[in-house]
Design a protein around this motif. Structure first.
Motif, PDB file in Angstrom:
ATOM      1  N   TYR A 156      36.044  50.524 -61.864  1.00 40.16           N
ATOM      2  CA  TYR A 156      35.531  49.933 -60.760  1.00 40.16           C
ATOM      3  C   TYR A 156      35.336  47.981 -60.833  1.00 40.16           C
ATOM      4  N   TRP A 157      35.782  47.407 -61.962  1.00 36.83           N
ATOM      5  CA  TRP A 157      35.804  46.444 -62.595  1.00 36.83           C
ATOM      6  C   TRP A 157      37.218  46.028 -61.909  1.00 36.83           C
ATOM      7  N   THR A 158      38.191  46.972 -62.582  1.00 36.12           N
ATOM      8  CA  THR A 158      39.633  47.007 -62.950  1.00 36.12           C
ATOM      9  C   THR A 158      40.510  46.895 -60.914  1.00 36.12           C
ATOM     10  N   ARG A 159      39.350  47.519 -59.888  1.00 37.35           N
ATOM     11  CA  ARG A 159      39.509  48.102 -58.604  1.00 37.35           C
ATOM     12  C   ARG A 159      39.371  46.263 -58.247  1.00 37.35           C
ATOM     13  N   ARG A 160      38.015  45.634 -58.626  1.00 33.98           N
ATOM     14  CA  ARG A 160      37.054  44.612 -58.191  1.00 33.98           C
ATOM     15  C   ARG A 160      38.199  43.444 -57.924  1.00 33.98           C
ATOM     16  N   ALA A 161      38.973  43.512 -59.333  1.00 33.93           N
ATOM     17  CA  ALA A 161      39.576  42.598 -59.707  1.00 33.93           C
ATOM     18  C   ALA A 161      40.781  42.497 -59.341  1.00 33.93           C
ATOM     19  N   GLN A 162      41.204  43.468 -58.614  1.00 35.41           N
ATOM     20  CA  GLN A 162      42.490  43.736 -57.802  1.00 35.41           C
ATOM     21  C   GLN A 162      42.245  43.720 -56.276  1.00 35.41           C
ATOM     22  N   ARG A 163      41.396  43.679 -55.504  1.00 32.18           N
ATOM     23  CA  ARG A 163      40.778  43.189 -55.165  1.00 32.18           C
ATOM     24  C   ARG A 163      40.902  42.273 -54.510  1.00 32.18           C
ATOM     25  N   ARG A 164      39.813  41.259 -54.783  1.00 28.37           N
ATOM     26  CA  ARG A 164      39.951  40.157 -54.887  1.00 28.37           C
ATOM     27  C   ARG A 164      41.699  39.628 -55.337  1.00 28.37           C
ATOM     28  N   GLU A 165      41.954  40.096 -56.085  1.00 26.19           N
ATOM     29  CA  GLU A 165      43.389  38.847 -55.761  1.00 26.19           C
ATOM     30  C   GLU A 165      44.485  39.166 -54.953  1.00 26.19           C
ATOM     31  N   ALA A 166      43.910  40.225 -54.079  1.00 31.13           N
ATOM     32  CA  ALA A 166      45.112  40.856 -53.063  1.00 31.13           C
ATOM     33  C   ALA A 166      43.860  40.198 -51.971  1.00 31.13           C
ATOM     34  N   GLU A 167      42.973  39.683 -51.970  1.00 29.09           N
ATOM     35  CA  GLU A 167      42.354  38.888 -51.593  1.00 29.09           C
ATOM     36  C   GLU A 167      42.844  36.743 -51.409  1.00 29.09           C
ATOM     37  N   ARG A 168      43.186  37.159 -52.195  1.00 28.37           N
ATOM     38  CA  ARG A 168      43.418  35.701 -52.179  1.00 28.37           C
ATOM     39  C   ARG A 168      44.987  35.565 -52.044  1.00 28.37           C
ATOM     40  N   ALA A 169      45.629  36.268 -51.764  1.00 29.35           N
ATOM     41  CA  ALA A 169      47.230  36.124 -51.561  1.00 29.35           C
ATOM     42  C   ALA A 169      47.283  36.340 -50.789  1.00 29.35           C
ATOM     43  N   SER A 170      46.679  37.072 -49.432  1.00 33.71           N
ATOM     44  CA  SER A 170      46.386  37.159 -48.322  1.00 33.71           C
ATOM     45  C   SER A 170      45.754  35.896 -47.851  1.00 33.71           C
ATOM     46  N   LEU A 171      44.554  35.191 -48.155  1.00 36.21           N
ATOM     47  CA  LEU A 171      44.758  33.807 -48.017  1.00 36.21           C
ATOM     48  C   LEU A 171      45.376  32.519 -48.419  1.00 36.21           C
ATOM     49  N   ALA A 172      46.262  32.352 -49.522  1.00 40.92           N
ATOM     50  CA  ALA A 172      47.109  31.712 -49.851  1.00 40.92           C
ATOM     51  C   ALA A 172      48.601  32.046 -48.379  1.00 40.92           C
ATOM     52  N   PRO A 173      48.808  30.715 -48.072  1.00 39.58           N
ATOM     53  CA  PRO A 173      50.282  30.762 -47.398  1.00 39.58           C
ATOM     54  C   PRO A 173      51.415  30.898 -48.398  1.00 39.58           C
TER      55      PRO A 173
END
Length: 121
Positions: free
Chosen positions: A82-99
């Motif tokens: 759960y914590w691993t998937r949560r961290a990956q999801r947050r990393e993906a959200e950050r990557a999609s928000l970054a130019p």
């Protein structure tokens, strides 16, 4: 360049705390057993302080701590995905928000005429 952080599982922190307390309690219980082997100089066994407490309640305290240690271990292992998937999801959200820097840099190169074509001089 963003660093990929390791996911943080709070149950591991609980596990460290409970494990440390269990180790200290086990050492105190062992100390109590060694002290009880040698009678006190006044003819009686020590009944006060930590030795007396461990004599009266040591087994109960150790069993409760062992149960907490087991629960914390199963919780840490069980929620790791759960914590691993949560961290990956947050990393993906950050990557999609970054130019996106790769498209910006290729646009800059083509505007300057440095993307493999020579500018006419």
């Amino acid at each position: 360049m963003s660093k990929s952080k390791e996911p943080f599982n709070p149950f591991y922190a609980v596990l460290i705390v409970v494990g440390t307390v269990f180790a200290i309690t086990a050492c105190a219980y062992g100390m109590m057993a060694v002290v009880k082997l040698e009678p006190a100089a006044d003819g009686g066994s020590p009944t006060g302080g930590l030795i007396g407490f461990m004599d009266r309640h040591g087994v109960t305290v150790l069993m409760v701590e062992l149960g907490l240690l087991a629960v914390a271990t199963f919780a840490a292992i069980g929620t790791d995905d759960y914590w691993t998937r949560r961290a990956q999801r947050r990393e993906a959200e950050r990557a999609s928000l970054a130019p996106d820097k790769s498209t910006a840099s290729s646009d800059d190169r083509s505007a300057n005429g440095t993307d493999g074509e020579r500018a006419d001089t």
